[in-house]
Design an enzyme around this catalytic site. Structure first.
Site, PDB file in Angstrom:
ATOM      1  N   TYR A  16       0.816  -1.221   0.000  1.00  0.00           N
ATOM      2  CA  TYR A  16       0.000   0.000   0.000  1.00  0.00           C
ATOM      3  C   TYR A  16       0.850   1.273   0.000  1.00  0.00           C
ATOM      4  CZ  TYR A  16      -4.408  -2.428   0.384  1.00  0.00           C
ATOM      5  OH  TYR A  16      -5.511  -3.201   0.099  1.00  0.00           O
TER       6      TYR A  16
ATOM      7  N   TYR B 274      -3.267 -11.567  -7.237  1.00  0.00           N
ATOM      8  CA  TYR B 274      -3.307 -11.488  -5.783  1.00  0.00           C
ATOM      9  C   TYR B 274      -2.217 -12.347  -5.137  1.00  0.00           C
ATOM     10  CZ  TYR B 274      -7.174  -8.505  -4.360  1.00  0.00           C
ATOM     11  OH  TYR B 274      -7.960  -7.411  -4.079  1.00  0.00           O
TER      12      TYR B 274
ATOM     13  N   VAL C 141     -23.065  13.691 -13.108  1.00  0.00           N
ATOM     14  CA  VAL C 141     -22.616  13.824 -14.496  1.00  0.00           C
ATOM     15  C   VAL C 141     -23.314  12.739 -15.302  1.00  0.00           C
ATOM     16  CG1 VAL C 141     -20.650  13.791 -16.070  1.00  0.00           C
ATOM     17  CG2 VAL C 141     -20.402  14.798 -13.786  1.00  0.00           C
TER      18      VAL C 141
ATOM     19  N   SER D 136     -18.773   1.176 -10.613  1.00  0.00           N
ATOM     20  CA  SER D 136     -19.048   1.464  -9.212  1.00  0.00           C
ATOM     21  C   SER D 136     -19.217   0.168  -8.438  1.00  0.00           C
ATOM     22  CB  SER D 136     -20.311   2.310  -9.063  1.00  0.00           C
ATOM     23  OG  SER D 136     -20.677   2.464  -7.714  1.00  0.00           O
TER      24      SER D 136
ATOM     25  N   THR E 140      -8.491  -2.990  -4.095  1.00  0.00           N
ATOM     26  CA  THR E 140      -7.584  -2.438  -3.099  1.00  0.00           C
ATOM     27  C   THR E 140      -7.596  -0.918  -3.232  1.00  0.00           C
ATOM     28  OG1 THR E 140      -5.656  -2.509  -4.583  1.00  0.00           O
ATOM     29  CG2 THR E 140      -6.041  -4.439  -3.175  1.00  0.00           C
TER      30      THR E 140
END
Length: 551
Positions: free
Chosen positions: A79, A192, A241, A283, A491
């Site tokens: 990260y 992964y 939008v 999304s 992630t």
């Protein structure tokens, strides 16, 4: 004329227009200001919700119950891109330090060491180690590890393993940690395994996991929002939008305007020459439905919020912008269900602590291995919300198979009220004696998310577009559905990295992108992983000897 990405950018007169106020857009704004020196007032963010954060939410109160749709964990090695943004944002509780400093201080104090990673029938805590892989499982996993993505193509995980693999501790722990299901993409599993191979020896107790002090909205997104506003960034909430206009061209992709709707009124935002458009596509939380103690959540479709409709319009007749239908037309493969439970009486919380032997925040995932829903719970450190009173506790959980009937409440989870879901959990924990009291003093909010694992679905090359699509002069795409080689979707780092890639390219910055950690090329990491995979075999002793020689 095609934009020259090698030219010098007049940042004082450059404007950036961003669709969505989730992690990707907020990170892009941070990069634009911090690294690109674009004035904050030149950055314009449009968000259809009335709050920033996108899928990284956290809301509610003690009276009506709290809600987090998903939970996120950090890995120290994987990260770095996210940490790079966090180090620039002041903490809400102490502006003298960054939210990264706050994060590190918290994780020095609260260490994860799960003592109840897997729970079986009759509330029996099961051994989480060894991983239980046999020679066929290991060979199949090794094949996934070394073969190319092209050779895997659109294969599912189930296509690559025998039935025994799906009964191992490895699979139960891996899938519930990352939310994989057998029909998901083998390519995503491969990525992964590469990206998180350093965590394999710690899979049984999740001791490599790091967390934020509060939920990610309060610990990350809210501080980012406040800092960006202090820099002059313009954030238009409640502004959807609905379409993106392009300059007519057969060879170039140039955005000229956003079509927006706010308060029922249609407006047009012009994108000038030399300006840039950043659009978050897809999304994870579109179509979200939240129930309560007496009302089930319901399965909505992609028209209820989110960026699917916009991506579909943009990609029509533009294959270089990807293929959203691969991801948004398979709800039966991408839907999951979560719950957030607010406890007004400490009985259940105390009983879970006593049962697991873990203090809140130290136990990570408790997975009910024999649950037909394959349910997992997480007891976070308390408080988990900035406005949470001391006498209130909150925990979160999710299920990977919510279409299946419960083991005690004989209904699919998707059809259950919050009370019924909490009842099922209490039976699995064998808390029957206190069930009535717990149910009367708790608020369990079920939440159905039709697209949360859509980014794991099988896909072919080109289905996910490039961050800066072929032929683009001013359009960048961001989020979990763009293509970033070697990186892993689902992630936070994926969203942040896409933002960094777009900003650095558009502004022609003489800066290196944050490198992706590649533990698969570190011999020590590989040996540690192999030792864990072979705990039951004599070969393990040889690997330990080799490891000692490398010290």
């Amino acid at each position: 004329m095609r934009f020259n990405f090698d030219q010098t950018i007049d940042v004082e007169n450059t404007h950036a227009y961003l669709v969505g106020a989730g992690l990707a857009s907020l990170s892009a704004a941070v990069f634009l200001i911090r690294d690109g020196h674009v004035p904050g007032k030149n950055i314009h963010i449009y968000e259809e919700l009335n709050v920033t954060g996108g899928s990284m939410d956290g809301c509610g109160d003690a009276e009506h119950g709290y809600m987090i749709r998903g939970g996120r964990m950090f890995d120290e090695e994987a990260y770095k891109c996210t940490f790079g943004v966090m180090e620039s944002i002041p903490s809400l509780t102490d502006p003298k330090i960054s939210i990264l400093d706050e994060f590190h201080a918290f994780n020095k104090k609260i260490h994860t060491h799960a003592k109840a990673r897997l729970i079986g029938n009759n509330a029996k805590i099961l051994p989480a180690s060894p991983l239980g892989l046999n020679s066929e499982d290991r060979l199949a996993l090794a094949n996934i590890f070394i073969c190319t993505e092209d050779s895997l193509g659109t294969k599912t995980i189930k296509d690559c393993f025998k039935e025994h693999f799906f009964t191992t501790n490895f699979w139960y722990e891996w899938q519930t940690l990352f939310a994989f299901e057998p029909w998901h993409s083998a390519v995503e599993l491969k990525r992964y395994v590469h990206r998180f191979i350093q965590e394999l020896p710690k899979l049984y107790d999740l001791s490599g996991i790091r967390r934020t002090p509060y939920n990610q909205y309060d610990s990350m997104l809210l501080p980012m929002t406040k800092w960006l506003k202090s820099q002059g960034v313009q954030i238009e909430l409640g502004c959807r939008v609905t379409d993106v206009e392009f300059k007519p061209s057969k060879t170039e992709i140039t955005v000229t305007a956003f079509k927006c709707v706010k308060d029922g009124k249609e407006t047009t935002v012009e994108i000038g020459e030399g300006d840039f458009a950043f659009v978050t596509i897809g999304s994870l939380t579109a179509g979200t439905s939240v129930g309560d103690m007496h009302t089930p959540a319901k399965v909505n479709d992609k028209t209820v919020g989110g960026d699917w409709d916009l991506w579909e319009k943009m990609a029509k007749d533009r294959p270089e912008l990807g293929n959203p239908h691969v991801f948004d037309d398979r709800v039966e493969e991408s839907m999951w269900q979560s719950i957030t439970v607010t406890l007004k009486d400490p009985t259940m919380f105390k009983k879970i602590i006593e049962f697991t032997g873990n203090e809140p925040g130290t136990g990570a995932h408790m997975t009910f291995k024999d649950s037909s829903w394959l349910f997992s719970l997480v007891l976070h450190n308390q408080p988990h919300f900035l406005n949470q009173p001391d006498n209130i506790q909150v925990f979160w959980g999710y299920a990977l198979y919510p279409y299946k009937k419960g083991d005690f409440v004989k209904k699919p989870m998707v059809d259950c009220t919050g009370e019924e879901i909490l009842t099922e959990i209490l039976y699995h924990l064998n808390f029957k004696d206190d069930m009535k009291k717990i149910l009367e003093t708790s608020i369990c909010k079920p939440c159905i998310l039709p697209f949360t694992t859509a980014q794991f679905l099988t896909r072919a090359k080109g289905d996910r577009p490039q961050v800066i699509p072929e032929g683009s002069t001013n359009l960048a795409l961001m989020g979990q559905f763009v293509e970033i080689p070697d990186d892993t979707v689902f992630t936070m780092d994926y969203s942040v990295r896409a933002a960094q890639m777009a900003v650095y390219k558009f502004l022609n910055l003489n800066k290196e992108l944050t490198p992706i950690y590649k533990g698969q090329y570190d011999i020590r990491v590989l040996i540690n992983a192999a030792i864990e995979m072979m705990k039951d075999d004599n070969l393990r002793e040889s690997l330990v000897s080799i490891k000692n020689l490398l010290k």
